[in-house]
Write an enzyme that holds these catalytic residues in place. Structure first.
Site: not given
Length: 501
Positions: A35, A57, A171
């Site tokens: 990731d 991502k 996030m």
């Protein structure tokens, strides 16, 4: 027949926070699917033939949709024995690890989960904020503040009214204002402390503190970047006294370190340990040169001279490939140029007999002659036999000096080859506080990629550090006049140039 997929938590950003088991699996991986938020240094521990696939991502921008990542893991399990799915933080904390595990199970692929250190706790700790503390917080809650693409999910603020519960939002950088307003609407005190931590546990970490009424404005003014986490609760008040990261001498400094080989360098490790942000750029790779030695040949050798850890490594590999071990060196004296080379010998159970007072090749031969005069010239007219394992593309300066005092046999046991990676973005040199060079070849390979005018302006913004005289000569030969040289030609000597400032 399928291999096995290991879902491994890489930790929150600091590469040292990977678990022992996680690092062991990286070292033996045939394929790593990784990731965006994993520490790039971790990939350097993988084998040379390991396939590395990036599926990161960023916000709603996906290299691969989750469904394709799931399928990719199954496909790679058909191809390889050990597949590592390397995920930032912990596998099961908002990392969609559960979805991937269920998909693997449905398709008959064996898997194992290796939990990782979550940013929910580690990120707060690195900013000086405990998520629980007697008298202030008797529990904590971790909440995702990230919307699924196209969804308008609501955070259950009405359930977050307990003042003794620390709230950690992951996030959520783009939603700081919304979160603060939601908590205020739910009844939380206006003066409730809040911290927003960007790039937690890394040398790029920045923390902005405030309360529910002003945190959004403070974050906007500070221009924080993602990834970021939000911590709400009274334990934030402990931040000033517990922020150990800011106590490191190189906190906030940025350095560039060109290196030979894929693994993180010792110098980079020393600088990071002292709080610096270090970008490593691989400019060379080491390949061994096979050779066969005989016991009879070694019986005629008086001294083995090693001037690098790589020389030790590849000589010992050749010794083993010859069907011999350390016993074949019974009467041979072992000479090294410095502590790093001596430490490499000790990995094979061998101790250096000679090491010069100063760690550079110009003084080495002079002091080696004095040592051999005292220890080896027992017979008249006997000229000591010295084997000198070294790099094929190393200059002959040391050999030229040795032949004046002994019978010198040069052994080319490895080659330092140039390494280029078109995927590597060329760093902007003036973005760094300093550049460290540990050998002449690294200096030439890195700096030759820049125009003369770029190098001419370099010293105005960026300090240049060298490990020794030959390295300094290579740097000045490329047009950089102001070079700071280490007093001792070691990685520790280089690090001390900035740690003592």
């Amino acid at each position: 027949m399928y291999g096995k997929v290991y879902l491994v938590g890489a930790g929150p950003g600091d590469p040292k926070l990977i678990t022992v088991k996680g690092l062991e699996l990286i070292r033996k991986a045939d394929c790593i699917v990784y990731d965006r938020l994993i520490a790039p240094e971790l990939l350097a521990y993988a084998g040379e033939n390991c396939e590395k696939i990036y599926v990161g991502k960023a916000d709603s921008r996906h290299t691969l949709p989750q469904e394709e990542i799931n399928s990719l893991l199954v496909e790679k399990a058909k191809e390889y024995k050990n597949v590592i799915r390397l995920k930032g933080g912990d596998v099961y904390v908002f990392g969609r690890g559960g979805e991937e595990a269920l998909y693997l199970r449905e398709h008959g692929v064996a898997f194992e989960v290796v939990p990782g250190v979550s940013s929910a706790t580690a990120g707060a700790a690195y900013a000086g904020i405990p998520v629980t503390h007697r008298g202030l917080a008797d529990g904590f809650r971790v909440v995702t503040a990230h919307h699924r693409e196209g969804a308008q999910e609501q955070i259950a603020f009405s359930t977050m009214t307990n003042e003794k519960e620390t709230l950690v939002f992951l996030m959520g950088l783009s939603r700081v204002k919304e979160i603060a307003e939601g908590l205020l609407s739910a009844g939380r005190r206006k003066e409730t402390p809040v911290a927003v931590i960007s790039h937690a546990t890394t040398p790029m970490q920045r923390t902005v503190t405030g309360n529910l009424t002003d945190i959004a404005e403070r974050v906007s003014t500070a221009n924080l970047t993602s990834p970021a986490m939000i911590v709400v609760g009274d334990t934030v008040t402990l931040q000033d006294g517990l922020d150990f990261m800011k106590q490191r001498p190189l906190w906030g400094r940025r350095y560039l370190v060109p290196k030979i080989g894929a693994e993180p360098s010792k110098l980079a490790e020393l600088l990071r340990k002292n709080g610096a942000y270090v970008q490593e750029r691989q400019v060379g790779r080491i390949t061994g040169i096979p050779a066969v030695y005989t016991k009879k040949e070694l019986e005629g050798v008086d001294v083995l001279l090693f001037t690098s850890a790589n020389a030790v490594k590849w000589f010992m590999k050749n010794l083993s490939a010859s069907g011999l071990d350390a016993r074949a060196l019974g009467s041979v004296r072992l000479a090294v140029i410095g502590t790093a080379t001596a430490n490499k010998l000790q990995e094979y159970g061998l101790c250096a007999d000679f090491m010069p007072e100063h760690y550079n090749s110009d003084i080495l031969v002079k002091e080696l002659k004095q040592y051999m005069d005292e220890e080896l010239r027992k017979e008249p007219f006997h000229k000591p036999v010295v084997w000198y394992p070294t790099a094929k593309n190393a200059k002959d300066d040391t050999v030229d000096a040795l032949v004046q005092i002994c019978e010198c046999g040069r052994l080319n046991v490895y080659e330092n080859r140039e390494y280029t990676d078109e995927m590597q973005e060329k760093p902007k040199l003036c973005d760094f506080d300093g550049i460290f060079f540990t050998c002449a070849s690294s200096a030439k390979r890195l700096l030759s990629g820049y125009a003369p005018e770029e190098l001419a302006n370099l010293e105005q913004d960026t300090a240049v550090y060298s490990i020794g005289p030959k390295c300094s000569a290579a740097i000045t030969g490329l047009g950089i006049a102001n070079v700071t040289e280490a007093a001792v030609s070691t990685c520790e000597g280089l690090a001390n140039l900035v740690c003592k400032r």
